[in-house]
Every structure is written in structure tokens, then in C-alpha cells.
Design an enzyme around this catalytic site. Sequence first.
Site, PDB file in Angstrom:
ATOM      1  N   ARG A   1       0.817  -1.236   0.000  1.00  0.00           N
ATOM      2  CA  ARG A   1       0.000   0.000   0.000  1.00  0.00           C
ATOM      3  C   ARG A   1       0.842   1.272   0.000  1.00  0.00           C
ATOM      4  O   ARG A   1       0.410   2.318   0.484  1.00  0.00           O
ATOM      5  CB  ARG A   1      -0.987   0.015   1.165  1.00  0.00           C
TER       6      ARG A   1
ATOM      7  N   LYS B   1       4.174  12.156 -10.861  1.00  0.00           N
ATOM      8  CA  LYS B   1       3.277  11.474 -11.805  1.00  0.00           C
ATOM      9  C   LYS B   1       3.847  10.097 -12.082  1.00  0.00           C
ATOM     10  O   LYS B   1       4.996   9.972 -12.515  1.00  0.00           O
ATOM     11  CB  LYS B   1       3.171  12.242 -13.119  1.00  0.00           C
TER      12      LYS B   1
ATOM     13  N   GLU C   1      11.829  19.464 -23.829  1.00  0.00           N
ATOM     14  CA  GLU C   1      11.048  19.710 -22.602  1.00  0.00           C
ATOM     15  C   GLU C   1      11.583  20.951 -21.879  1.00  0.00           C
ATOM     16  O   GLU C   1      10.837  21.671 -21.223  1.00  0.00           O
ATOM     17  CB  GLU C   1      11.088  18.494 -21.670  1.00  0.00           C
TER      18      GLU C   1
ATOM     19  N   LYS D   1       9.199  23.768 -12.275  1.00  0.00           N
ATOM     20  CA  LYS D   1       8.323  22.616 -12.040  1.00  0.00           C
ATOM     21  C   LYS D   1       7.946  22.509 -10.566  1.00  0.00           C
ATOM     22  O   LYS D   1       6.790  22.225 -10.235  1.00  0.00           O
ATOM     23  CB  LYS D   1       8.985  21.332 -12.530  1.00  0.00           C
TER      24      LYS D   1
ATOM     25  N   GLU E   1      -2.970  18.510 -10.753  1.00  0.00           N
ATOM     26  CA  GLU E   1      -3.319  19.004 -12.086  1.00  0.00           C
ATOM     27  C   GLU E   1      -4.784  19.392 -12.214  1.00  0.00           C
ATOM     28  O   GLU E   1      -5.472  18.991 -13.159  1.00  0.00           O
ATOM     29  CB  GLU E   1      -2.936  17.965 -13.153  1.00  0.00           C
TER      30      GLU E   1
ATOM     31  N   ARG F   1      -0.973  23.159 -13.373  1.00  0.00           N
ATOM     32  CA  ARG F   1      -0.026  22.111 -13.763  1.00  0.00           C
ATOM     33  C   ARG F   1      -0.246  21.652 -15.200  1.00  0.00           C
ATOM     34  O   ARG F   1       0.676  21.196 -15.871  1.00  0.00           O
ATOM     35  CB  ARG F   1      -0.113  20.926 -12.790  1.00  0.00           C
TER      36      ARG F   1
ATOM     37  N   ASN G   1       1.636  20.525 -20.053  1.00  0.00           N
ATOM     38  CA  ASN G   1       1.276  19.683 -21.200  1.00  0.00           C
ATOM     39  C   ASN G   1       1.409  20.424 -22.524  1.00  0.00           C
ATOM     40  O   ASN G   1       0.966  19.924 -23.560  1.00  0.00           O
ATOM     41  CB  ASN G   1      -0.160  19.161 -21.047  1.00  0.00           C
TER      42      ASN G   1
ATOM     43  N   HIS H   1       1.887  18.564 -25.715  1.00  0.00           N
ATOM     44  CA  HIS H   1       1.700  17.133 -25.453  1.00  0.00           C
ATOM     45  C   HIS H   1       0.417  16.556 -26.067  1.00  0.00           C
ATOM     46  O   HIS H   1       0.367  15.371 -26.353  1.00  0.00           O
ATOM     47  CB  HIS H   1       1.721  16.860 -23.949  1.00  0.00           C
TER      48      HIS H   1
ATOM     49  N   HIS I   1       1.344  13.450 -28.072  1.00  0.00           N
ATOM     50  CA  HIS I   1       0.884  12.100 -27.727  1.00  0.00           C
ATOM     51  C   HIS I   1       0.142  11.461 -28.899  1.00  0.00           C
ATOM     52  O   HIS I   1       0.250  10.244 -29.122  1.00  0.00           O
ATOM     53  CB  HIS I   1      -0.034  12.136 -26.496  1.00  0.00           C
TER      54      HIS I   1
ATOM     55  N   HIS J   1       9.725  10.706 -27.324  1.00  0.00           N
ATOM     56  CA  HIS J   1       8.710  11.558 -26.704  1.00  0.00           C
ATOM     57  C   HIS J   1       9.060  13.047 -26.876  1.00  0.00           C
ATOM     58  O   HIS J   1       8.213  13.853 -27.271  1.00  0.00           O
ATOM     59  CB  HIS J   1       8.572  11.188 -25.223  1.00  0.00           C
TER      60      HIS J   1
HETATM   61  N1  GLY Z   1       5.188  16.082 -17.152  1.00  0.00           N
HETATM   62  C1  GLY Z   1       4.140  16.936 -16.798  1.00  0.00           C
HETATM   63  C2  GLY Z   1       3.808  16.933 -15.339  1.00  0.00           C
HETATM   64  O1  GLY Z   1       4.550  16.387 -14.564  1.00  0.00           O
HETATM   65  O2  GLY Z   1       2.820  17.469 -14.942  1.00  0.00           O
END
Ligand code: GLY
Length: 371
Positions: free
Chosen positions: A124, A146, A188, A230, A240, A244, A248, A251, A255, A269
Site C-alpha cells: 500500500r 506522476k 522539454e 516545475k 493538475e 499544472r 502539457n 503534449h 501524444h 517523446h
Molecule cells: N510532465 C508533466 C507533469 O509532470 O505534470
Amino acid sequence: MNALTSLSVALRERSYEILVGPNLLADAARHLRPVIARPPVVVVTDFNVAQLHLDTLTGALDEACIDHFEIVLNAGELTKEFDTLERLIEEILDTQPERGSVIVALGGGVIGDIVGVAASLVIRGIDYVQIPTTLLAQVDSSVGGKTAVNTRHGKNLVGSFYQPRLVLADTGLLDTLDGRELRAGYAEMVKYALLGDGAFFDWLVDNGGSVLDGDAEARRYAIVTCCTAKADIVAADERESGRRALLNLGHTFGHALEAECGYDGDLLHGEAVAIGIVFAFDLSAALGLCPAEDVSRVRRHFNDVGLPTGLDALGKRDWDAASLVRHMEHDKKVRRGRINFVLVRGIGQAFLTDDVGTDELLRLLEDAIAA
Ligand code: GLY
């Protein structure tokens, strides 16, 4: 100057440090010790990274008399799937971890993402530490908690927000990356500048070559700038629900391209993100939101550093605008059935909107395919 920089991700009882600088891997035991309540440490990495860096880490743990196990996975995006996750969890359980044990993710985004999922599930939830070995992971995926695996429905659709206890971004590890992988991570970096820091974009235009060529101080400065941005964003919006999502930028389209091209290394990517960013700028300009000059500056900078900026860079393919839109509609960024876009009012001025009509989107994609 090659100083170590320490940044903090402020999330109350889940706050943690990001250390950026050289020699962190060789010195890992000193930094890990305060977060290990109970050895052993389980180090998870991939075959490529193991050959380059695993001995340095295990040597440091041996020297500090910290017991450890190693688990080595296949390299590549295809590792981020349920079968591998199940095997990884069983192997972690074989080491009889307890609360207080620590898993170390030594690798790029794939290793960081799947280890994060495993750590969040094993008994857990046990602690994990990120030691990112790629530029992309150092500036983005290792920070912010994430975690993800891919499913047949799309990329990163299963996972959770589960913060690491520590991030060690050893800038010396980047010396082993090939140029293509470095450039993919660099995309990035440019993303951070474009979404909220125009002065950093100017700096990258002047110094991006040095970052890519291996200038240690330029690299450290750029990584610290991205991680600071960040850390601020994650502290303000961990899950998010708003700001946040600006991360993206590029993205949604990126994606879709990855889904269309497959995940076998044809399109990295970061390369997909570079094309996606240009697309987001083009779309913003087409909607009258962003000056054409800013679009040109972004495209020029990506071209200058050798990043792709359009579909032509991906060779001859049967692109289909409707199919790209379908991929976008299956992404996590869809809310109440509408695709959420990150658009721009100019360099450094990104914002979120779901107010883009399918006709406008299709027109832009069809023009890009025809170009
Ligand atoms: N890679 C985008 C984020 O961590 O929100």
C-alpha cells in the site's frame, strides 16, 4: 563553478528535495541515508543504464554498508506495461520490503514512471527515490510524482500522483547520452521557457548549443531553472486541477503522434513534444492569439538545435487528420468531452482552453499533412 543546488518541492508532509549537480550518484549513499528508515534498498534500472551506472550506485551503497538488491528491466517504452509491472512488484516483494524500505528508480522516464506505480502499490505504498539519468527525466518526469503505465487505450492512462522522497539529478550522467536523446530532453526544457519564462527562452537561444554540447555550468543552470519552475507549479497544483496542465504544452498533439507512430523508438517523446509545441503555436497564431513572429522564433530555435518541427521530419506516412483528432480525444486531457489545449498568447504566455472547434483543428492538421 560546479556547485550542488538544492531545491524544494513544498508539499507539506510530502515535501522533498531535488539536488542538482555533478557526482551525486557516487555520493548517493550520503543523500539516501536520511530517507532510508529500513534497509535494504531496492534499485530498479534498465539494461542500458545498468551497464553505464549501476556499479557506481551499488559501490556507493556497499561502501556505506547499506544492503541492496537490484532489479534490471528491459529498456524502452514497451517496458511500461502491466505484465512488466506485475513482475516488478513480485520481484520487489521477493526482497521482503517493509514500510521504511526504499526503492530507487535509476533511469529515464520509463523507469521513473513504472517504479513510481510499483512503489505506490507495494504494501500500500513504500518510499521511492528518483535518480534520473536522462535530460528529459532530470527536467521533467522525475519531479512531481506522476507515475504511469501505458494501456492499449493510450499512454500513461493508469497511474497515480505519488511523490518521491528525494530526487538526485546528477548532471554528470548526461555525458553518456547520445545527441538525439539529449535533444529530445532539450525540447522539454524549451517547453518551460515557452509556457512561462520568455527571458529563459532568450537565454536558451543564446546558450542552448552549450547545454547540448556538454557545458557543465550551462547544463546545471538550465536544469535548475526548469526544476525550479516545475517545483513551483507542482507545489501550487499537485493533482493538475489547473496550472499544472500548462506543463502539457505540446503534449496533446505530441501524444497523438506517438500513438500514430508506435512506441518503438521511431519517434522519441521529446521529438513528438517539439512538433507538438510548434503545432500549439501554429494553432494559436491561426486563432489570432499569438504573433506570427513568435511562431517563427520557436520553429527557428528547434531547427537550429536539430529538433523536428513538422510531420515531414517523420518520413512518408499515411497521415490522417481525423485519426490524429481521435487520439487527442482519448488523451487524459479531455474534460467533459472537450479536448483541453495549452495555447499561447506569445513566447512565455501559455494558457488553457477547451474552446477550439474541431473544424479549426482539422483544418490545421490537414494543412500540416499537405505541407
Ligand atoms: N510532465 C508533466 C507533469 O509532470 O505534470
